[in-house]
Every structure is written in C-alpha cells, then in structure tokens.
Enzyme design. Structure first.
Site, mmCIF file in Angstrom:
data_model
loop_
_atom_site.group_PDB
_atom_site.id
_atom_site.type_symbol
_atom_site.label_atom_id
_atom_site.label_comp_id
_atom_site.label_asym_id
_atom_site.label_seq_id
_atom_site.Cartn_x
_atom_site.Cartn_y
_atom_site.Cartn_z
ATOM 1 N N ASN A 42 0.894 -1.183 0.023
ATOM 2 C CA ASN A 42 -0.119 0.012 0.067
ATOM 3 C C ASN A 42 0.943 1.259 0.047
ATOM 4 O O ASN A 42 0.658 2.185 -0.653
ATOM 5 C CB ASN A 42 -1.110 0.005 1.215
ATOM 6 C CG ASN A 42 -1.872 -1.075 1.543
ATOM 7 O OD1 ASN A 42 -2.227 -1.906 0.262
ATOM 8 N ND2 ASN A 42 -2.466 -1.316 2.491
ATOM 9 N N ASN A 179 0.722 5.919 14.529
ATOM 10 C CA ASN A 179 -0.797 6.310 15.046
ATOM 11 C C ASN A 179 -0.682 6.548 16.734
ATOM 12 O O ASN A 179 0.349 6.167 17.206
ATOM 13 C CB ASN A 179 -1.908 5.503 14.460
ATOM 14 C CG ASN A 179 -1.794 4.012 15.176
ATOM 15 O OD1 ASN A 179 -1.391 3.504 16.276
ATOM 16 N ND2 ASN A 179 -2.301 3.162 14.447
ATOM 17 N N THR A 239 -9.258 1.152 6.069
ATOM 18 C CA THR A 239 -8.078 0.132 5.884
ATOM 19 C C THR A 239 -7.070 0.966 4.818
ATOM 20 O O THR A 239 -7.761 1.699 4.046
ATOM 21 C CB THR A 239 -8.315 -0.905 4.931
ATOM 22 O OG1 THR A 239 -9.445 -1.566 5.854
ATOM 23 C CG2 THR A 239 -7.305 -1.971 5.112
ATOM 24 N N ASP A 243 -1.429 4.178 5.426
ATOM 25 C CA ASP A 243 -0.400 3.759 4.497
ATOM 26 C C ASP A 243 -0.534 4.827 3.365
ATOM 27 O O ASP A 243 0.729 5.420 2.906
ATOM 28 C CB ASP A 243 -0.681 2.330 3.960
ATOM 29 C CG ASP A 243 -0.784 1.274 4.881
ATOM 30 O OD1 ASP A 243 0.103 1.482 5.783
ATOM 31 O OD2 ASP A 243 -1.523 0.274 4.693
HETATM 32 O O1 RIB Z 1 -2.645 -0.988 6.532
HETATM 33 C C1 RIB Z 1 -3.391 -1.881 5.973
HETATM 34 C C2 RIB Z 1 -2.739 -3.264 5.648
HETATM 35 O O2 RIB Z 1 -2.543 -3.905 6.736
HETATM 36 C C3 RIB Z 1 -3.794 -4.115 5.039
HETATM 37 O O3 RIB Z 1 -3.762 -4.112 3.519
HETATM 38 C C4 RIB Z 1 -3.623 -5.496 5.435
HETATM 39 O O4 RIB Z 1 -2.944 -6.258 4.413
HETATM 40 C C5 RIB Z 1 -2.736 -5.196 6.610
HETATM 41 O O5 RIB Z 1 -1.356 -5.620 6.366
#
Ligand code: RIB
Length: 303
Positions: A42, A179, A239, A243
């Site tokens: 990501n 975080n 999610t 990242d």
């Molecule tokens: O930060 C999100 C990610 O954390 C997800 O895509 C998952 O794979 C975990 O690694």
C-alpha cells in the site's frame, strides 16, 4: 536519491460486519471481497501515485503474482520483488458499519526474506537514499542495521508494533510515522504531546509524525511542532489510510516540499482513501489530491 520500500505484500480477505467479532463469539459477515494489500505494498503504491519514484522489495508466493502486477501498473519499480514456492501473506479484515477495522495477519512469504537477499537488494542503494520499512516482514531490525550502515535515511512505520522494534532500532530512524496507539506503546505515554515529548528526549534527531485519525496529525522535530488538521470525509473503510498518509508524506519530502505541504498532501490523500472500500485500490493519485486541495482552499476563501 532513490526510495526503496522493503515491505509486505498481502492478499486482503475483507468481510463487512455489523460490528467486529469479540472473544469467544461467532458472527456472520454481510459480504466478502478479496483485495490487494499489505502495508508495504500500500505504501509503495501511495508513493507512486503521489508521483514519487519508488523501488519495492519483498517476497511473494505463487498466489501473489497479481500483487506484483498491480504495483507495476501503478508505477512501482518491482525488479527486486522475488517469488518463492510458498503461500503469500494474507490478512483477514473485518470492517464494521462505521468503517473501522480489525485485522488478523498471516505473514506467509513476507517472513521469507533472508539476509543474503536483503544484502543483495541493499547493494543497489547508497548514502542518503531512503529506506521505507513497516513491521510486517521478518527481521526488520536487520534491515534497519544494514540500511543505517550504508548511510541510508530510514522511514519507519512500525506497524503492527511488537517487541521486534525497540529503542536500539528507533535511534537509527530519520522519520517515524505512528498512530496514537502505536505511539502510546513505544513511548509509554498517553497524551499526544507527551508521546512526542518522550520521543524528542530519547531520540533528539528523530522527526515524528503522530497520526490522530479525525484529530489530524502532529509533526515534531528538533525545531518544529506542526499540527495538520484532518480533511472531512464520509468514512466507508479506514483500511490503508495510514499507508496512504505515509506514502504521500515521504514522496513530497523526497521531492523537496516543505514539511507543511507534505503533511497537507498526506492528510488530504488519506481522507480520500477512507471514503472508499479496500486497501491499495482506494489510494488516490496526486492529481485527484491536488484537485481536492484546490477545492477546499476555494471554500476557505468564500467563507
Ligand atoms: O494497513 C492496511 C493493511 O494492513 C492491509 O492492507 C492489510 O494487508 C494489513 O497489512
């Protein structure tokens, strides 16, 4: 100056639930989808979509070829990604009605990086290059040690925090992105200002970004303390928000942008990510982020 991200690549199995399952409980999910993810992947995609130039290294299994393909399509240089005859890492992710998540990881091939492979990859990089790391691969301490010996600048997002990252590792880091929960664990303090003050005392040269969800983010270094506000968004799935923030922040810093600009871009990009489902697929590109920033400035002027 080059950026290398040595990081995880996961297959994300995402379940929408009314609420996150508790200990001893069994609940049914409302839907299931499979997405490309992993904090490493990501973050590399976020750097590339922010118009940064990035190399990714790490190990995938036979079932993870689509992860490498997606990185390549997104502009990540994947020449150092290697494939092994094993299963890829995966994540079982529950997302509740408010968009909050709970994640269970299976490291798989992400834990198959040996020292010889690490050294071979690092031999292509030099002093002042940036080494990005998270904590979803085996032996992050070895990477930190070797990267530091080469004089690389290290960005660490030590997520998920565990006993493998401690004081010795943090003293080698240039940028730490955490975080609030991670900051609490590493600093042993509760309030954001206290967490940052602990880091400043223990590691005077460290530049820390503490992300605080809807309360934005705080940046702290020897000579600056900056607050970045959060951009309003309709949260669908958080999610990869962290990242996205990390990737946009370092891409902007690497291109020489002032830290205020890097924080603003990162916060704006992650507000777009939370408004969409999935991890890597929800990360916006630079043009979209710049457009949203322009529109939000327009609103400020009218007010
Ligand atoms: O930060 C999100 C990610 O954390 C997800 O895509 C998952 O794979 C975990 O690694």
């Amino acid at each position: 100056m080059k950026i290398l991200n040595f990081g995880s690549m996961n297959i994300d199995k995402v379940y929408r639930v009314g609420r996150l399952v508790g200990p001893g409980e069994t609940i049914s999910s409302r839907s299931f989808r499979c997405f490309p993810g992993g904090k490493g992947l990501n973050q590399s995609i976020a750097v590339a979509r922010a118009k940064g130039s990035i190399f990714h290294a790490g190990t995938i299994g036979e079932d993870g070829l689509f992860l490498k393909d997606l990185m390549k399509e997104s502009g990540v240089d994947v020449r150092f990604v290697r494939r092994m005859d094993t299963v890829s890492g995966h994540a079982v992710i529950q997302v509740d009605e408010k968009g909050e998540n709970g994640i269970l990881l299976f490291p798989g091939s992400n834990y198959k990086n040996d020292k010889e492979y690490v050294d071979t990859v690092l031999s292509h990089f030099e002093e002042n290059d940036i080494l990005m790391l998270q904590n979803e691969i085996n032996d992050p301490a070895y990477l930190i040690k070797r990267g530091r010996e080469k004089g690389m600048r290290i960005l660490l997002n030590p997520s998920p925090v565990d006993e493998r990252i401690g004081g010795k590792e943090l003293s080698c880091v240039t940028w730490l992105i955490v975080n609030r929960g991670e900051g609490e664990m590493l600093a042993g303090a509760k309030e954001p200002e206290e967490i940052l003050s602990v880091f400043r005392q223990r590691y005077p040269k460290l530049k820390t970004v503490l992300t605080l969800g809807k309360e934005g983010a705080l940046y702290s270094s020897q000579d600056a303390l900056i607050r970045q506000l959060c951009f309003p968004a309709r949260t669908v799935d958080t999610t990869a928000a962290g990242d996205t923030f990390t990737g946009f922040f370092i891409a902007a810093v690497a291109e020489g942008a002032p830290v205020e600009k890097a924080l603003e871009l990162a916060a704006c990009a992650s507000s777009i990510t939370v408004s969409r489902n999935g991890a890597a697929v929800s990360i916006p590109d630079r043009a979209e982020v710049e457009k949203m920033l322009e529109n939000s400035r327009g609103r400020e002027t009218q007010a």
